[in-house]
Enzyme design. Structure first.
Site, PDB file in Angstrom:
ATOM      1  N   GLY A  62       8.007   2.537  -6.525  1.00  0.00           N
ATOM      2  CA  GLY A  62       9.036   3.529  -6.844  1.00  0.00           C
ATOM      3  C   GLY A  62      10.001   3.061  -7.902  1.00  0.00           C
ATOM      4  O   GLY A  62      10.094   1.864  -8.206  1.00  0.00           O
ATOM      5  N   PRO A  63      10.743   4.006  -8.477  1.00  0.00           N
ATOM      6  CA  PRO A  63      11.733   3.652  -9.489  1.00  0.00           C
ATOM      7  C   PRO A  63      12.963   3.010  -8.862  1.00  0.00           C
ATOM      8  O   PRO A  63      13.206   3.154  -7.663  1.00  0.00           O
ATOM      9  CB  PRO A  63      12.089   5.023 -10.093  1.00  0.00           C
ATOM     10  N   GLY A  64      13.740   2.321  -9.695  1.00  0.00           N
ATOM     11  CA  GLY A  64      15.017   1.776  -9.232  1.00  0.00           C
ATOM     12  C   GLY A  64      14.879   0.374  -8.690  1.00  0.00           C
ATOM     13  O   GLY A  64      13.928  -0.342  -8.995  1.00  0.00           O
ATOM     14  N   SER A 142       9.762  -3.895 -13.831  1.00  0.00           N
ATOM     15  CA  SER A 142      10.804  -4.502 -14.663  1.00  0.00           C
ATOM     16  C   SER A 142      11.460  -5.630 -13.901  1.00  0.00           C
ATOM     17  O   SER A 142      12.094  -6.502 -14.474  1.00  0.00           O
ATOM     18  CB  SER A 142      11.895  -3.482 -14.976  1.00  0.00           C
ATOM     19  N   LEU A 143      11.353  -5.535 -12.570  1.00  0.00           N
ATOM     20  CA  LEU A 143      11.997  -6.524 -11.700  1.00  0.00           C
ATOM     21  C   LEU A 143      10.924  -7.410 -11.088  1.00  0.00           C
ATOM     22  O   LEU A 143       9.752  -7.014 -11.033  1.00  0.00           O
ATOM     23  CB  LEU A 143      12.765  -5.803 -10.587  1.00  0.00           C
ATOM     24  N   HIS A 185      -0.323  -2.940  -9.025  1.00  0.00           N
ATOM     25  CA  HIS A 185      -0.697  -1.630  -8.483  1.00  0.00           C
ATOM     26  C   HIS A 185      -2.198  -1.561  -8.178  1.00  0.00           C
ATOM     27  O   HIS A 185      -3.006  -1.358  -9.074  1.00  0.00           O
ATOM     28  CB  HIS A 185      -0.288  -0.519  -9.465  1.00  0.00           C
TER      29      HIS A 185
HETATM   30  N1  LIG Z   1       6.299   0.254  -9.578  1.00  0.00           N
HETATM   31  C1  LIG Z   1       7.345  -0.103  -8.890  1.00  0.00           C
HETATM   32  O1  LIG Z   1       7.423   0.047  -7.684  1.00  0.00           O
HETATM   33  C2  LIG Z   1       8.520  -0.603  -9.689  1.00  0.00           C
HETATM   34  C3  LIG Z   1       9.572  -1.279  -8.860  1.00  0.00           C
HETATM   35  C4  LIG Z   1      10.863  -1.495  -9.625  1.00  0.00           C
HETATM   36  N2  LIG Z   1      11.484  -0.241  -9.896  1.00  0.00           N
HETATM   37  C5  LIG Z   1      10.601  -2.271 -10.893  1.00  0.00           C
HETATM   38  O2  LIG Z   1      10.608  -1.683 -11.953  1.00  0.00           O
HETATM   39  O3  LIG Z   1      10.360  -3.439 -10.853  1.00  0.00           O
END
Ligand SMILES: NC(=O)CC[C@H](N)C(=O)O
Ligand SMILES: C=C(O[C@@H]1C=C(C(=O)O)C=C[C@H]1O)C(=O)O
Length: 761
Positions: A62-64, A142-143, A185
């Protein structure tokens, strides 16, 4: 499915890959019932008593940030579940990050963000990776997390990003509890080795753990069934709408059109008479094949609707009726309109027999998220739904050069015969007066073009990149509006002669496109040279849905060969990542409606268009119904359309969050641009294109004087008319702002040429 089959709880964080993961879980864990809930649906207290019914939890991506309660919802509390309720959990990406930070790991930003990129994963060969050798995995993050030495977590895999990020954790497990997670993923179409295999391993370990620690699983009861959504995939129920009438008959006459083109037939249908409505869906270039020309009359139903309003306006035969759409809403209202107009008996090779033709705006698509609605002055706003019911049509097969003259009006042989005669007569003549080759294609020289302001656009690209770096989105399709003012003395040749038709013919000549279109649905006029199919669906009983997203654009220039274009697009990590993200997003959208049968038929193929090279992927899905013997569903395709809008290639991923971010970044609603245009045929098929490389006019948009619409009669005494265009492109972490600006201008130029020589940069 059996009541004793395993039941899984899937927690979705408003991601655009969720259904890909549920589909993969269904493959890995046959007969599993998967119940998907959003992460903000229940508090942990509400959830705990029901966990006994589930064999495991899957925590999706998910985002964030996992540190932000708004992004992570109930997920953070799962890791602290007491012994009494403990159960196996498998986390993906955001899921891994949450598991890690709740056990003392550090959350950090990647120096080099990885969105839609494939990495080799080095792993232990145990636990999740038992029996697995090579893993190539797609990453969208990104994290990342840094696992401390003395904690309850163990690293199972990492990727080596070298100088970019060093070693990045790719999989972990809890040393005492049944928790496992991966950072990459497993459900992405390009992940190999660590996809289904890893979920199968999770399931083996989870089942073993359950056998020892939870020998008697709690029962599933009616209350729980009501509380949790139906298990995935929740397939289409047979239509609730009773058929009101026997199907109408389509009557068809085929004639040899020889060298006739769609423009000549459109002229015959009244394209040049400005005051009347007119529709042409024109396959002006390959891979488009059929051109559809509506033969309209004052009796043709015109339907318009504005997002946020509770009615449609139906215009017919001089009268305007407002019909309430409450409580069913616009989509079901249109489905009901079409359900009473089902027809059969048409030629099976012809995709359109009659039906609704027009456009649906971007904001209509966004309203599915209950997100931004259209705003602005109602009198000058374009309708969000603007369609016309076509009962008489000619479909031109541009490959066989056959024209199909069709009517769904009972006893319409006279019209069919006279139209067939006219077309044969025109085809018999060698000198076709309206051939576009003979057109004066000089642009309108007095047009004033107002491009988006460059510095503002660049700063929005940078703001988009900040969102990408923080993990709020993986890709954002940023766009901007360009306005063109045309002096009417220049555009207006004779009183009722349509200048927009003339302009369309110029556009068709300059930028022939497979989804070209000319829609004159007052107050709106649309000139399209779109290369992009959004969605086509074939007629039941063998409905097949196809989406053809484009991502990756390269300017055509002398000396650039196909091999160069392929090197520049397929050979570019950035371009392939852009395309892959949308392919994964569209697989999710399609899985969400049709269930498990979704396939990527073509991945990142370079196609040649008039002014650009484009990289195109093709995703297909076959709708399935709950009952094997259920009657074919007439509105399957329509449902897919509703669920898959707005087009993922115009939003970015994940869709909901990206739409919200873009709404904040862009100054105006997009309106028709980024929406879709096409048809829904009375036999149940349909074809809708993404509205790009197109321009639009509202009858009221000029300065001085006031355009107004009354039935069949448009008066516009403005001194100028204003056209609007949109253009943009996908912004990713790898985007260079100047190159993105250039790409936006390149896309604009495919249309701007009809107004004025292309502006100098
Ligand atoms: N695909 C995701 O679950 C991304 C997780 C988180 N938002 C990141 O960008 O790292
Ligand atoms: C945004 C536009 O195009 C979209 C963006 C593309 C890209 O980023 O390469 C390609 C096709 C469209 O999906 C546009 O033409 O305005």
């Amino acid at each position: 499915m059996d009541i004793s089959d395993p039941r899984l709880l899937f927690i979705d964080s408003y991601d655009s890959f969720t259904n890909n993961l549920t589909a993969l879980c269904r493959k890995a864990i046959p007969h599993a019932h998967i119940h998907v809930i959003k992460n903000d649906r229940f508090t942990i207290q509400k959830l705990l008593p029901h966990l006994e019914s589930f064999a495991a939890i899957i925590v999706g991506p998910g985002p964030g940030s996992p540190e932000d309660p708004k992004d992570i919802g109930v997920i953070r509390d799962l890791w602290a579940i007491g012994q009494e309720h403990l159960l196996p959990i498998f986390g993906v990406c955001l899921g891994l990050q949450s598991l890690a930070i709740e056990h003392g790991a550090q959350l950090q930003k990647l120096r080099t963000v990885k969105h839609g990129q494939v990495s080799s994963v080095h792993h232990t060969g145990t636990d999740l990776f038992n029996g697995i050798s090579l893993v190539r995995a797609v990453r969208y993050h990104s994290l990342h997390v840094v696992i401390p030495r003395d904690c309850d977590l163990e690293e199972l895999a990492y990727a080596d990003d070298g100088a970019e990020n060093g070693k990045v954790t790719m999989a972990i497990k809890h040393t005492q509890k049944p928790f496992w997670a991966v950072q990459y993923h497993p459900e992405s179409v390009l992940t190999t080795g660590g996809g289904i295999e890893v979920i199968e391993n999770f399931w083996t370990m989870a089942s073993r753990w359950n056998k020892i620690h939870r020998p008697d699983a709690g029962c599933w009861n009616a209350r729980r069934a009501k509380l949790f959504s139906p298990s995935w995939p929740s397939l289409c129920m047979p239509s609730q709408m009773p058929r009101k009438a026997a199907p109408r008959r389509v009557v068809t006459r085929m004639v040899d059109a020889r060298s006739l083109d769609s423009v000549a037939i459109a002229d015959l249908a009244g394209a040049s008479v400005e005051s009347t409505p007119f529709v042409l869906l024109d396959s002006a270039a390959s891979p488009g094949r059929y051109s559809i020309i509506g033969f309209l009359s004052p009796k043709s139903y015109r339907i318009t609707h504005f997002v946020g309003e509770d009615h449609v306006t139906v215009l017919r035969d001089g009268s305007t009726v407002r019909e309430s759409i409450a409580p069913i809403g616009i989509w079901k209202w249109i489905a009901a309109f079409m359900e009473t107009r089902i027809a059969d008996g048409g030629n099976k090779d012809v995709p359109f027999w009659g039906g609704l033709v027009g456009y649906l705006s971007y904001e209509l698509g966004c309203s599915i998220f209950a997100s931004p609605t259209s705003s602005g002055d109602r009198a000058n706003r374009q309708p969000d739904v603007n369609v016309i019911y076509v009962e008489r049509s000619v479909v031109l097969d541009n490959v066989t050069r056959k024209a199909y003259i069709q009517s769904i009006i009972p006893k319409d042989e006279t019209w069919i015969s006279s139209t067939a005669k006219s077309i044969s007569r025109m085809a018999g003549k060698n000198d076709i007066a309206s051939s576009p080759d003979e057109l004066d294609i000089s642009p309108i020289q007095t047009a004033k073009i107002t491009l988006p302001e460059r510095s503002g656009y660049i700063s929005r690209i940078n703001a988009a990149k900040e969102h990408l770096a923080s993990g709020n989105s993986y890709e954002l399709c940023l766009t901007a509006e360009t306005k063109v003012q045309v002096s009417r003395s220049d555009s207006h040749k004779s009183d009722n002669a349509s200048t927009s038709w003339h302009m369309y013919r110029n556009l068709r000549k300059r930028n022939p496109a497979p989804h070209a279109a000319y829609l004159r649905l007052h107050p709106t006029t649309v000139l399209s040279s779109s290369p992009e199919r959004f969605l086509s669906f074939s007629r039941p009983p063998h409905s097949m849905c196809q989406l053809r997203p484009i991502k990756g654009t390269l300017r055509k220039a002398p000396g650039i060969t196909r091999v160069d274009a392929e090197r520049g697009l397929v050979g570019s990590v950035k371009e392939v990542a852009e395309n892959l993200m949308i392919v994964d997003l569209i697989r999710h959208d399609l899985h969400g409606v049709v269930g498990e049968d979704v396939n990527v038929k073509q991945f990142c193929t370079v196609e040649e268009y008039e002014t650009v090279w484009q990289m195109v992927s093709v995703i297909e899905g076959k709708p399935s119904t709950l009952q094997k013997d259920a009657a074919p569903q007439f509105d399957h395709g329509w449902r897919v359309l509703r669920e898959c809008l707005p087009p993922g290639s115009m939003t970015g991923a994940p869709k909901k969050r990206s739409v919200e971010i873009l709404h904040d970044l862009e100054n105006n609603p997009r309106g028709i641009y980024s929406g879709v245009l096409g048809y829904w045929d009375v036999g149940g098929g349909g074809d809708w294109a993404v509205i790009i490389r197109s321009c639009f006019k509202h009858d009221n948009s000029g300065t001085q004087g006031n355009g107004s619409l009354s039935e069949g009669n448009v008066i516009n005494d403005s001194a100028t008319e204003e056209w609007s265009l949109g253009a943009g492109g996908a912004i990713t972490a790898l985007s260079d702002p100047q190159a993105e600006w250039d790409e936006m201008i390149l896309k604009l130029q495919s249309v701007l040429g009809i107004f004025k020589e292309t502006p100098k940069q």
